[in-house]
Design a protein around this motif. Structure first.
Motif, PDB file in Angstrom:
ATOM      1  N   VAL A 239       0.840  -1.200   0.000  1.00 49.24           N
ATOM      2  CA  VAL A 239       0.000   0.000   0.000  1.00 49.24           C
ATOM      3  C   VAL A 239       0.875   1.249   0.000  1.00 49.24           C
ATOM      4  O   VAL A 239       1.840   1.362   0.746  1.00 49.24           O
TER       5      VAL A 239
ATOM      6  N   ASP B 246      -4.751   9.580  -2.807  1.00 55.50           N
ATOM      7  CA  ASP B 246      -5.397   8.264  -2.773  1.00 55.50           C
ATOM      8  C   ASP B 246      -4.381   7.213  -2.352  1.00 55.50           C
ATOM      9  O   ASP B 246      -3.202   7.298  -2.706  1.00 55.50           O
ATOM     10  N   LEU B 247      -4.836   6.219  -1.611  1.00 59.20           N
ATOM     11  CA  LEU B 247      -3.993   5.088  -1.242  1.00 59.20           C
ATOM     12  C   LEU B 247      -4.431   3.877  -2.040  1.00 59.20           C
ATOM     13  O   LEU B 247      -5.620   3.657  -2.268  1.00 59.20           O
TER      14      LEU B 247
ATOM     15  N   LEU C 218      -7.766   2.058  -2.227  1.00 59.88           N
ATOM     16  CA  LEU C 218      -8.314   1.746  -0.908  1.00 59.88           C
ATOM     17  C   LEU C 218      -9.045   2.917  -0.277  1.00 59.88           C
ATOM     18  O   LEU C 218      -9.780   2.734   0.679  1.00 59.88           O
ATOM     19  N   GLY C 219      -8.823   4.105  -0.795  1.00 63.22           N
ATOM     20  CA  GLY C 219      -9.487   5.279  -0.236  1.00 63.22           C
ATOM     21  C   GLY C 219      -8.521   6.450  -0.149  1.00 63.22           C
ATOM     22  O   GLY C 219      -7.392   6.391  -0.629  1.00 63.22           O
TER      23      GLY C 219
ATOM     24  N   LYS D  73      -6.055   9.131   1.623  1.00 62.18           N
ATOM     25  CA  LYS D  73      -5.023   9.080   2.654  1.00 62.18           C
ATOM     26  C   LYS D  73      -5.523   9.665   3.971  1.00 62.18           C
ATOM     27  O   LYS D  73      -5.321   9.086   5.044  1.00 62.18           O
TER      28      LYS D  73
ATOM     29  N   GLU E 236      -8.441   9.730   5.138  1.00 61.04           N
ATOM     30  CA  GLU E 236      -9.537   8.963   5.730  1.00 61.04           C
ATOM     31  C   GLU E 236      -9.055   7.711   6.464  1.00 61.04           C
ATOM     32  O   GLU E 236      -9.828   7.060   7.155  1.00 61.04           O
ATOM     33  N   THR E 237      -7.767   7.375   6.317  1.00 57.47           N
ATOM     34  CA  THR E 237      -7.228   6.184   6.961  1.00 57.47           C
ATOM     35  C   THR E 237      -7.372   6.287   8.471  1.00 57.47           C
ATOM     36  O   THR E 237      -7.068   7.307   9.070  1.00 57.47           O
TER      37      THR E 237
ATOM     38  N   LYS F 231      -3.594   0.090  10.566  1.00 58.08           N
ATOM     39  CA  LYS F 231      -4.276   0.919   9.570  1.00 58.08           C
ATOM     40  C   LYS F 231      -5.558   0.245   9.114  1.00 58.08           C
ATOM     41  O   LYS F 231      -5.560  -0.932   8.756  1.00 58.08           O
TER      42      LYS F 231
ATOM     43  N   PHE G 188      -8.637   0.891   6.362  1.00 58.05           N
ATOM     44  CA  PHE G 188      -9.092   1.658   5.214  1.00 58.05           C
ATOM     45  C   PHE G 188     -10.615   1.579   5.172  1.00 58.05           C
ATOM     46  O   PHE G 188     -11.181   0.502   4.933  1.00 58.05           O
TER      47      PHE G 188
ATOM     48  N   GLU H 156     -12.639  -0.421   2.477  1.00 60.15           N
ATOM     49  CA  GLU H 156     -12.641  -1.886   2.557  1.00 60.15           C
ATOM     50  C   GLU H 156     -13.763  -2.383   3.472  1.00 60.15           C
ATOM     51  O   GLU H 156     -14.496  -3.317   3.127  1.00 60.15           O
TER      52      GLU H 156
ATOM     53  N   LYS I  23     -10.349  -4.490  12.118  1.00 64.44           N
ATOM     54  CA  LYS I  23     -11.083  -3.585  11.223  1.00 64.44           C
ATOM     55  C   LYS I  23     -12.579  -3.548  11.529  1.00 64.44           C
ATOM     56  O   LYS I  23     -13.289  -2.686  11.024  1.00 64.44           O
TER      57      LYS I  23
END
Length: 166
Positions: free
Chosen positions: A3, A37-38, A52-53, A55, A57-58, A65, A67, A70, A131
């Protein structure tokens, strides 16, 4: 498979933000535009990228981490879930706590509405345990823009204020 932040460059890319030199300097590194963006390159593809969304917003919870995109995608797989927003809220123990706001499908009977424990069990089969949201809020409709995009910042603000998400 690792990532990282997505960066692009090319002859048709813009050269900077109009009248915003500081922002331009912050976003361009060595001729590359860092999108915020990541994502990661998909193994075995010629340039296939999984996003993944954003940066910013992580969520960092207990040093891990998370995301949001996900977890949101996994929540949308549940038959009673129409949409979901996952955000991190400040937490003394974890740094940030993973919180989900879930919009259930219209017309569900009360006994067809998922509980927080049901959604947690559902997610544990699809994402890492760290998560899985620690809290869930249910609503009839998530706040959206005129184009239908979920207003993540509005959801976060309502949560921070402790307001009803309806």
């Amino acid at each position: 498979g690792e990532v990282g932040e997505v960066a692009v460059r090319g002859p048709t890319l813009f050269t900077g933000y109009w009248r915003k030199p500081a922002l331009t300097e912050a976003r361009f590194r060595g001729g590359w535009f860092c999108t915020g963006d990541l994502g990661f390159l998909q193994p075995g593809t010629a340039g296939g990228i999984t996003i993944l969304g954003r940066k910013e917003e992580t969520i960092i919870s207990g040093g891990e981490k998370v995301f949001p995109a996900e977890v949101e995608s996994a929540l949308r797989e549940h038959p009673a879930v129409r949409d979901a927003v996952v955000v991190g809220v400040d937490d003394a123990k974890w740094g940030q706590m993973v919180v989900a706001v879930v919009e259930t499908k219209a017309g569900l009977r009360d006994d067809d509405r998922p509980s927080a424990s049901e959604l947690s069990a559902f997610l544990k089969e699809r994402v890492g345990r760290y998560k899985v949201p620690k809290r869930y809020h249910f609503c009839a409709a998530l706040p959206r823009t005129a184009s239908g995009k979920t207003r993540r910042a509005a959801v976060r603000l309502l949560l921070e204020r402790g307001e009803d998400l309806g």
